[in-house]
Design a protein around this motif. Structure first.
Motif, mmCIF file in Angstrom:
data_model
loop_
_atom_site.group_PDB
_atom_site.id
_atom_site.type_symbol
_atom_site.label_atom_id
_atom_site.label_comp_id
_atom_site.label_asym_id
_atom_site.label_seq_id
_atom_site.Cartn_x
_atom_site.Cartn_y
_atom_site.Cartn_z
ATOM 1 N N ALA A 123 0.834 -1.196 0.000
ATOM 2 C CA ALA A 123 0.000 0.000 0.000
ATOM 3 C C ALA A 123 0.874 1.253 0.000
ATOM 4 N N SER A 124 0.249 2.405 -0.187
ATOM 5 C CA SER A 124 0.990 3.626 -0.528
ATOM 6 C C SER A 124 1.886 4.151 0.584
ATOM 7 N N ASN A 125 1.676 3.727 1.834
ATOM 8 C CA ASN A 125 2.528 4.223 2.917
ATOM 9 C C ASN A 125 3.824 3.431 3.074
ATOM 10 N N GLY A 126 4.064 2.481 2.183
ATOM 11 C CA GLY A 126 5.340 1.769 2.176
ATOM 12 C C GLY A 126 5.594 0.921 3.406
ATOM 13 N N GLY A 127 4.537 0.363 3.991
ATOM 14 C CA GLY A 127 4.693 -0.489 5.162
ATOM 15 C C GLY A 127 4.670 0.259 6.478
ATOM 16 N N SER A 128 4.551 1.587 6.431
ATOM 17 C CA SER A 128 4.475 2.387 7.655
ATOM 18 C C SER A 128 3.019 2.675 8.000
ATOM 19 N N TYR A 129 2.722 2.750 9.289
ATOM 20 C CA TYR A 129 1.344 2.972 9.735
ATOM 21 C C TYR A 129 1.124 4.447 10.054
ATOM 22 N N ASN A 130 -0.033 4.943 9.619
ATOM 23 C CA ASN A 130 -0.442 6.315 9.882
ATOM 24 C C ASN A 130 -1.826 6.293 10.501
ATOM 25 N N ALA A 131 -2.033 7.096 11.561
ATOM 26 C CA ALA A 131 -3.310 7.064 12.279
ATOM 27 C C ALA A 131 -4.483 7.418 11.377
ATOM 28 N N GLN A 132 -4.299 8.305 10.413
ATOM 29 C CA GLN A 132 -5.392 8.746 9.553
ATOM 30 C C GLN A 132 -5.656 7.794 8.392
ATOM 31 N N THR A 133 -4.606 7.185 7.868
ATOM 32 C CA THR A 133 -4.755 6.395 6.637
ATOM 33 C C THR A 133 -4.344 4.935 6.787
ATOM 34 N N GLY A 134 -3.987 4.507 7.989
ATOM 35 C CA GLY A 134 -3.530 3.137 8.158
ATOM 36 C C GLY A 134 -2.246 2.900 7.380
ATOM 37 N N TYR A 135 -2.233 1.853 6.567
ATOM 38 C CA TYR A 135 -1.067 1.570 5.738
ATOM 39 C C TYR A 135 -1.153 2.235 4.361
ATOM 40 N N GLY A 136 -2.203 3.035 4.174
ATOM 41 C CA GLY A 136 -2.300 3.821 2.948
ATOM 42 C C GLY A 136 -3.231 3.222 1.921
ATOM 43 N N LEU A 137 -3.206 3.841 0.749
ATOM 44 C CA LEU A 137 -4.065 3.424 -0.354
ATOM 45 C C LEU A 137 -3.645 2.082 -0.935
ATOM 46 N N LEU A 138 -4.622 1.258 -1.195
ATOM 47 C CA LEU A 138 -4.399 0.001 -1.908
ATOM 48 C C LEU A 138 -3.692 0.282 -3.227
ATOM 49 N N ARG A 139 -2.716 -0.552 -3.592
ATOM 50 C CA ARG A 139 -2.048 -0.470 -4.888
ATOM 51 C C ARG A 139 -2.234 -1.802 -5.611
ATOM 52 N N ALA A 140 -3.259 -1.865 -6.437
ATOM 53 C CA ALA A 140 -3.598 -3.125 -7.103
ATOM 54 C C ALA A 140 -2.478 -3.617 -8.002
ATOM 55 N N ASP A 141 -1.771 -2.696 -8.666
ATOM 56 C CA ASP A 141 -0.691 -3.108 -9.561
ATOM 57 C C ASP A 141 0.439 -3.777 -8.794
ATOM 58 N N ARG A 142 0.777 -3.240 -7.637
ATOM 59 C CA ARG A 142 1.850 -3.835 -6.838
ATOM 60 C C ARG A 142 1.431 -5.187 -6.262
ATOM 61 N N VAL A 143 0.161 -5.306 -5.885
ATOM 62 C CA VAL A 143 -0.322 -6.565 -5.326
ATOM 63 C C VAL A 143 -0.099 -7.720 -6.296
ATOM 64 N N LEU A 144 -0.214 -7.443 -7.590
ATOM 65 C CA LEU A 144 -0.077 -8.502 -8.586
ATOM 66 C C LEU A 144 1.334 -8.622 -9.159
ATOM 67 N N SER A 145 2.285 -7.830 -8.650
ATOM 68 C CA SER A 145 3.615 -7.878 -9.256
ATOM 69 C C SER A 145 4.763 -7.820 -8.247
ATOM 70 N N ASP A 146 4.515 -7.441 -7.007
ATOM 71 C CA ASP A 146 5.595 -7.230 -6.045
ATOM 72 C C ASP A 146 6.345 -8.541 -5.763
ATOM 73 N N ARG A 147 7.690 -8.461 -5.846
ATOM 74 C CA ARG A 147 8.508 -9.657 -5.673
ATOM 75 C C ARG A 147 9.053 -9.808 -4.257
ATOM 76 N N THR A 148 8.783 -8.834 -3.405
ATOM 77 C CA THR A 148 9.309 -8.898 -2.042
ATOM 78 C C THR A 148 8.286 -9.461 -1.067
ATOM 79 N N TYR A 149 7.071 -8.909 -1.076
ATOM 80 C CA TYR A 149 6.054 -9.294 -0.101
ATOM 81 C C TYR A 149 4.951 -10.184 -0.691
ATOM 82 N N CYS A 150 4.746 -10.121 -2.001
ATOM 83 C CA CYS A 150 3.619 -10.856 -2.595
ATOM 84 C C CYS A 150 4.052 -12.128 -3.324
ATOM 85 N N PHE A 151 5.146 -12.059 -4.054
ATOM 86 C CA PHE A 151 5.652 -13.214 -4.803
ATOM 87 C C PHE A 151 7.147 -13.372 -4.519
ATOM 88 N N PRO A 152 7.501 -13.666 -3.266
ATOM 89 C CA PRO A 152 8.933 -13.725 -2.921
ATOM 90 C C PRO A 152 9.633 -14.925 -3.572
#
Length: 470
Positions: A441-470
């Motif tokens: 998500a858009s906050n890069g793994g950091s937590y924010n009281a107003q936005t949590g971990y940030g905006l969903l990033r659908a493109d990264r969810v289907l392509s990230d090689r670190t957290y999604c497809f290690p």
């Protein structure tokens, strides 16, 4: 009995369809052009920002069959061909890469062999596509119609994710169970709607998904029965059929509609027992995600908590709307451990003014849901069918709220399940699904009281090689 109310704002409006005006051709370019100023930057000067690649590229992404791009690491094209059988030099590329041919279907195996032979880096010859835009008429952005869906989905890079979905071959169709008000699987724009279940005691029968008849002297308000169809449509409305809106699942995700709202003690609501029964039903039917666009301020509900734990143990991830009070503290079940909570973002990406937030760290992400002031809402499915006790003849309406943010997250999570299964031959655990969505998500793994971990990033969810497809 504890009552649970909608977590989403739901606003009905008339449909507004506009034709695009003809545009005049652009003016010719000026006679002189601007030459970019060289920066002098290189791979070396960029340091940690960019490094010469090493190892193996990503072979799960779309690529040209029978071709590889090789950083030879000092080897000549002839030397590569001599060391690895079946490798044919095709052309030299600027930047030091070589394009080579290999037998189709053996791209990864030959790439690994080239690395063993001394190559520094080997990748496929990737395919790039125009960003997909479905032909559903209420989707494309229009200055004359602010309720179009595209500007909202741009926030989460959904079109880039769709490009990955469209070229993928999925061996499974994940199920998103939507526990909500009422459903019409025969809607003109319904896509993958499975046979549903009526978990209520409204007397209509276990397979009847119609709105529950109100008691004497009671009536529906605020298009409440349409809520469930709107939520389900964001998951699985038919795409590219020239009608209405596309579901985010693009035909790769199925909806299991489960009716949980009915008339209890003079109000249109649901109860602990009904909700718990529905959660268990969805888990037993193999739902990968259980979407809960509903909420209560009552924190300790042992019956519902036990059902959520049961779902988690079966591999079903509950996704719940954060609530629409605009206050610190999530509604329940969003606040329960193990549940992925979803807040709402407005068009500028900030938290919607009505969306609940949490100063206490929670598994919380944002997705588009509109705003109260200024008013922002988008098209969703309505029931599109009249009943003797409720009129819903229009097929579409507009909605805003965390109720409509939640199914976007549920659907992207379901696409991740399908994509993961295609890569690894098995489905991810609920922990892996949450980690993937939160860390990308858009906050890069950091937590924010107003936005949590940030905006969903659908493109990264289907392509990230670190957290999604290690």
């Amino acid at each position: 009995m504890k009552r649970l109310a909608f977590a989403g704002l739901f606003l009905g409006t008339a449909l507004l369809l506009t034709a695009c005006p003809n545009e005049s051709p652009p003016p010719p370019p000026p006679s002189t052009s601007c030459t970019p100023t060289p920066t002098g930057l290189s791979v070396q000067s960029l340091g940690s920002q960019q490094q010469t690649p090493q190892g193996l590229g990503d072979f799960s992404a779309p690529h040209v069959p029978g071709e590889l791009l090789v950083l030879p690491g000092g080897l000549t094209p002839q030397g590569l061909a001599a060391r690895v059988e079946g490798v044919r030099p095709l052309s030299a590329l600027e930047g030091g890469f070589l394009r080579v041919g290999v037998p189709k279907g053996q791209e990864r195996a030959k790439a690994e062999a080239l690395l063993r032979a001394g190559a520094r880096f080997v990748q496929p010859n990737y395919l790039y596509f125009p960003l997909y835009v479905p032909n559903d008429p209420l989707y494309p952005a229009s200055p004359a119609d602010p309720a179009r869906l595209q500007p909202y989905l741009v926030l989460i890079h959904m079109q880039a994710a769709w490009d990955l979905v469209r070229v993928a071959s999925y061996g499974c169709t994940p199920i998103v169970a939507v526990l909500d008000t009422a459903f019409n699987p025969a809607h003109e724009d319904a896509g993958l709607f499975l046979s549903g279940y009526n978990a209520t005691d409204d007397g209509l029968g276990a397979s009847n998904l119609d709105p529950s008849p109100p008691p004497p002297n009671s009536a529906y308000a605020n298009s409440d029965p349409d809520h469930g169809q709107g939520v389900a449509g964001l998951v699985a409305a038919a795409a590219d059929n020239g009608k209405g809106v596309p579901g985010l699942g693009l035909g790769r995700v199925a909806v299991l509609p489960v009716k949980v709202f009915y008339w209890v003690n003079g109000g249109y609501t649901t109860t602990s027992t009904t909700l718990a029964k529905a959660i268990r039903y969805a888990a037993d039917r193999g739902a990968a995600l259980i979407n809960l666009s509903l909420g209560s301020a009552t924190p300790l509900d042992g019956v519902v908590q036990d059902a959520l734990n049961y779902a988690l143990s079966k591999g079903s991830l509950p996704v719940a709307a954060a609530g629409n009070n605009g206050t610190d503290g999530l509604m329940y079940p969003a606040a329960y451990p193990g549940v992925l909570a979803v807040g709402s973002a407005r068009l500028d990406g900030a938290r919607s003014d009505f969306s609940n937030y949490s100063s206490t760290p929670k598994d919380l992400v944002l997705a588009p849901g509109g705003n109260r002031t200024p008013a922002q809402a988008f098209y969703v499915l309505a029931l599109g069918q009249d009943y003797s006790y409720y009129e819903s003849s229009r097929p579409y309406t507009t909605g805003a709220g965390t109720s409509f943010a939640a199914p976007m997250v549920s659907t992207v999570a379901a696409l991740y399940v399908a994509h993961y299964h295609a890569v690894y031959g098995r489905t991810p655990t609920v922990g892996q699904v949450k980690q993937c969505l939160i860390q990308t998500a858009s906050n890069g793994g950091s937590y924010n009281a107003q936005t949590g971990y940030g905006l969903l990033r659908a493109d990264r969810v289907l392509s990230d090689r670190t957290y999604c497809f290690p």
